[in-house]
Scaffold this motif. Sequence first.
Motif, PDB file in Angstrom:
ATOM      1  N   ASN A 188       0.818  -1.211   0.000  1.00 46.28           N
ATOM      2  CA  ASN A 188       0.000   0.000   0.000  1.00 46.28           C
ATOM      3  C   ASN A 188       0.849   1.257   0.000  1.00 46.28           C
ATOM      4  O   ASN A 188       0.398   2.331   0.380  1.00 46.28           O
ATOM      5  N   HIS A 189       2.090   1.155  -0.484  1.00 49.19           N
ATOM      6  CA  HIS A 189       3.051   2.260  -0.403  1.00 49.19           C
ATOM      7  C   HIS A 189       2.524   3.525  -1.075  1.00 49.19           C
ATOM      8  O   HIS A 189       2.774   4.637  -0.612  1.00 49.19           O
ATOM      9  N   PHE A 190       1.792   3.381  -2.182  1.00 52.06           N
ATOM     10  CA  PHE A 190       1.350   4.539  -2.943  1.00 52.06           C
ATOM     11  C   PHE A 190      -0.161   4.770  -2.853  1.00 52.06           C
ATOM     12  O   PHE A 190      -0.710   5.535  -3.640  1.00 52.06           O
ATOM     13  N   ASP A 191      -0.837   4.144  -1.893  1.00 53.42           N
ATOM     14  CA  ASP A 191      -2.287   4.272  -1.830  1.00 53.42           C
ATOM     15  C   ASP A 191      -2.733   5.730  -1.722  1.00 53.42           C
ATOM     16  O   ASP A 191      -3.726   6.133  -2.316  1.00 53.42           O
ATOM     17  N   TYR A 192      -2.010   6.531  -0.950  1.00 52.09           N
ATOM     18  CA  TYR A 192      -2.497   7.876  -0.687  1.00 52.09           C
ATOM     19  C   TYR A 192      -2.306   8.832  -1.855  1.00 52.09           C
ATOM     20  O   TYR A 192      -2.804   9.955  -1.820  1.00 52.09           O
ATOM     21  N   VAL A 193      -1.614   8.412  -2.924  1.00 50.97           N
ATOM     22  CA  VAL A 193      -1.498   9.259  -4.106  1.00 50.97           C
ATOM     23  C   VAL A 193      -2.269   8.692  -5.291  1.00 50.97           C
ATOM     24  O   VAL A 193      -2.234   9.256  -6.379  1.00 50.97           O
ATOM     25  N   ASP A 194      -2.989   7.611  -5.098  1.00 43.23           N
ATOM     26  CA  ASP A 194      -3.784   7.000  -6.167  1.00 43.23           C
ATOM     27  C   ASP A 194      -5.027   7.853  -6.404  1.00 43.23           C
ATOM     28  O   ASP A 194      -5.834   8.056  -5.489  1.00 43.23           O
ATOM     29  N   PRO A 195      -5.223   8.377  -7.628  1.00 41.64           N
ATOM     30  CA  PRO A 195      -6.409   9.207  -7.892  1.00 41.64           C
ATOM     31  C   PRO A 195      -7.718   8.502  -7.572  1.00 41.64           C
ATOM     32  O   PRO A 195      -8.719   9.144  -7.243  1.00 41.64           O
ATOM     33  N   ALA A 196      -7.727   7.178  -7.658  1.00 40.89           N
ATOM     34  CA  ALA A 196      -8.951   6.437  -7.357  1.00 40.89           C
ATOM     35  C   ALA A 196      -9.355   6.579  -5.891  1.00 40.89           C
ATOM     36  O   ALA A 196     -10.508   6.343  -5.530  1.00 40.89           O
ATOM     37  N   ASN A 197      -8.407   6.955  -5.039  1.00 42.97           N
ATOM     38  CA  ASN A 197      -8.679   7.092  -3.605  1.00 42.97           C
ATOM     39  C   ASN A 197      -8.896   8.545  -3.192  1.00 42.97           C
ATOM     40  O   ASN A 197      -8.827   8.865  -2.004  1.00 42.97           O
ATOM     41  N   ARG A 198      -9.159   9.425  -4.141  1.00 44.07           N
ATOM     42  CA  ARG A 198      -9.213  10.859  -3.842  1.00 44.07           C
ATOM     43  C   ARG A 198     -10.278  11.202  -2.809  1.00 44.07           C
ATOM     44  O   ARG A 198     -10.018  11.963  -1.870  1.00 44.07           O
ATOM     45  N   ASP A 199     -11.504  10.673  -2.948  1.00 45.18           N
ATOM     46  CA  ASP A 199     -12.556  10.989  -1.983  1.00 45.18           C
ATOM     47  C   ASP A 199     -12.178  10.512  -0.585  1.00 45.18           C
ATOM     48  O   ASP A 199     -12.431  11.206   0.414  1.00 45.18           O
ATOM     49  N   TYR A 200     -11.577   9.338  -0.528  1.00 45.23           N
ATOM     50  CA  TYR A 200     -11.098   8.810   0.758  1.00 45.23           C
ATOM     51  C   TYR A 200     -10.076   9.762   1.378  1.00 45.23           C
ATOM     52  O   TYR A 200     -10.139  10.082   2.567  1.00 45.23           O
ATOM     53  N   GLN A 201      -9.139  10.232   0.561  1.00 44.02           N
ATOM     54  CA  GLN A 201      -8.083  11.103   1.076  1.00 44.02           C
ATOM     55  C   GLN A 201      -8.640  12.434   1.572  1.00 44.02           C
ATOM     56  O   GLN A 201      -8.185  12.969   2.586  1.00 44.02           O
ATOM     57  N   ILE A 202      -9.604  12.981   0.860  1.00 40.86           N
ATOM     58  CA  ILE A 202     -10.209  14.243   1.293  1.00 40.86           C
ATOM     59  C   ILE A 202     -10.878  14.063   2.653  1.00 40.86           C
ATOM     60  O   ILE A 202     -10.772  14.926   3.541  1.00 40.86           O
ATOM     61  N   GLU A 203     -11.555  12.942   2.825  1.00 42.86           N
ATOM     62  CA  GLU A 203     -12.203  12.681   4.117  1.00 42.86           C
ATOM     63  C   GLU A 203     -11.166  12.546   5.226  1.00 42.86           C
ATOM     64  O   GLU A 203     -11.336  13.115   6.325  1.00 42.86           O
ATOM     65  N   MET A 204     -10.107  11.799   4.973  1.00 43.60           N
ATOM     66  CA  MET A 204      -9.081  11.615   5.997  1.00 43.60           C
ATOM     67  C   MET A 204      -8.373  12.927   6.312  1.00 43.60           C
ATOM     68  O   MET A 204      -8.017  13.195   7.469  1.00 43.60           O
ATOM     69  N   GLU A 205      -8.161  13.758   5.307  1.00 43.00           N
ATOM     70  CA  GLU A 205      -7.551  15.074   5.546  1.00 43.00           C
ATOM     71  C   GLU A 205      -8.426  15.907   6.485  1.00 43.00           C
ATOM     72  O   GLU A 205      -7.926  16.578   7.389  1.00 43.00           O
ATOM     73  N   ARG A 206      -9.710  15.865   6.264  1.00 36.91           N
ATOM     74  CA  ARG A 206     -10.626  16.625   7.109  1.00 36.91           C
ATOM     75  C   ARG A 206     -10.537  16.166   8.564  1.00 36.91           C
ATOM     76  O   ARG A 206     -10.465  16.980   9.494  1.00 36.91           O
ATOM     77  N   VAL A 207     -10.514  14.851   8.771  1.00 41.57           N
ATOM     78  CA  VAL A 207     -10.426  14.307  10.125  1.00 41.57           C
ATOM     79  C   VAL A 207      -9.111  14.715  10.786  1.00 41.57           C
ATOM     80  O   VAL A 207      -9.084  15.151  11.945  1.00 41.57           O
TER      81      VAL A 207
END
Length: 436
Positions: free
Chosen positions: A142-161
Amino acid sequence: MQVHYWTERSARSLADLLESVSSNVVFLGEPGFELGIPEGSLDRMAAVLDDWDAGIVYSDSTDQARIDYQVGSVRDDFDFGPLIGLSVPRARAAWDRHGTPAQDLRWGALYDLRLKLSTRHPLVRIPEPLYKTAGHRLPDENHFDYVDPANRDYQIEMERVATEHLGRIGAYLEAEDNRVAPTSERFTVEASIVMPVRNREGTLGDALRSALDQKTEFPFNVIVVDNHSTDGTAGVIARFADSRVVRIVPRRRDRGIGGCWNAAVSSPDCGRIAVQLDSDDLFADAGVLARIVGEMRECRYAMLVGAYTTVDFELRKTAPGLVAHREWTPENGHNNALRVNGFGAPRAYDVGVARGIGFPNVSYGEDYAMGLRISRDYRIGRIYDSLYLCRRWEGNTDSRPTVAQLNRYNQYKDWIRTDEIRARIRKNLASRGAGG
């Protein structure tokens, strides 16, 4: 005692679970894992949860040691393992103090809860193998999970938290537009391409050619910090009969990559702007240096980061392809950087700022530490186009790490975050004390 395999990670699901249990502790198991839990293990976890007044307790497994949780363990991918014990009354009290999770959280409810718990209760690792597992992912899968465009909505949510948590603990920084002040210091060249290297005779030649092929209207050089190579690296450097190539061999033999960077930026040969090019990699084209330096000059950035593309040695694109770190925004990148594990590449630094801070003398995380420190006080520039070809191979620093290596890397980066969070809290307190 039983384990609840919590398949849905929404706020409503977590609230329903904690409302439905009658015990003081609930054990959460991660779906997809087969857990072998010996008799007495859950009792042991429950006892430690009570002894430590902890919010969460987790442990090693028979196949994997884990790392201790600390103030800087604020990344959403902290590895607790597939089994945790959660204090129900402390979780409910955390919600009473800080609010229940926003109902639109689809993935981040437990992340939100553990950050809220951590403000008052420890999250405790038991360094004992209390269970065995099957079905886990490889350490770097999962080294690059946080830069995968497919995970963008997930990342925005985690950033908010994560951002809300930084606000709770006093570490959130408002966006500022601080730029580097003009300097009267004279430099022999405008820019230096910096290449720390040890035993890279097989890749260095290509990297040097890529650097020297850059087309600019300003003078630049290439500083190769040869960290006492024992192969033919020195010979590769010598074959480039170009006065722009500067070879530095540190006097000391205890320098990591960060120490090599310090040797480069402190050298009188170093230019006003230092630009990273790893000895394994290549610039995407001959205009990269000019573009980076132009942005640094115009905007007076202390640091600028581009995007890169992962390729093999035939320069064919490999997964994940373009790594642009679009989780960085001008408004909140400096806060969100505490949640993720890196800034990206290529990186460029104002040399005066880099000299004043200094890189930690390590060979993993030195760039992350510098980026966090700069982002505390300065705006960091971004270019989201691919400027760099990152050639992935078995010799890369982060290629296929073992569990022990990954633990060491993550523990150090968590410590960097811990240090930075404490510094940001102090900065905010000082600002308020001065009437800011």
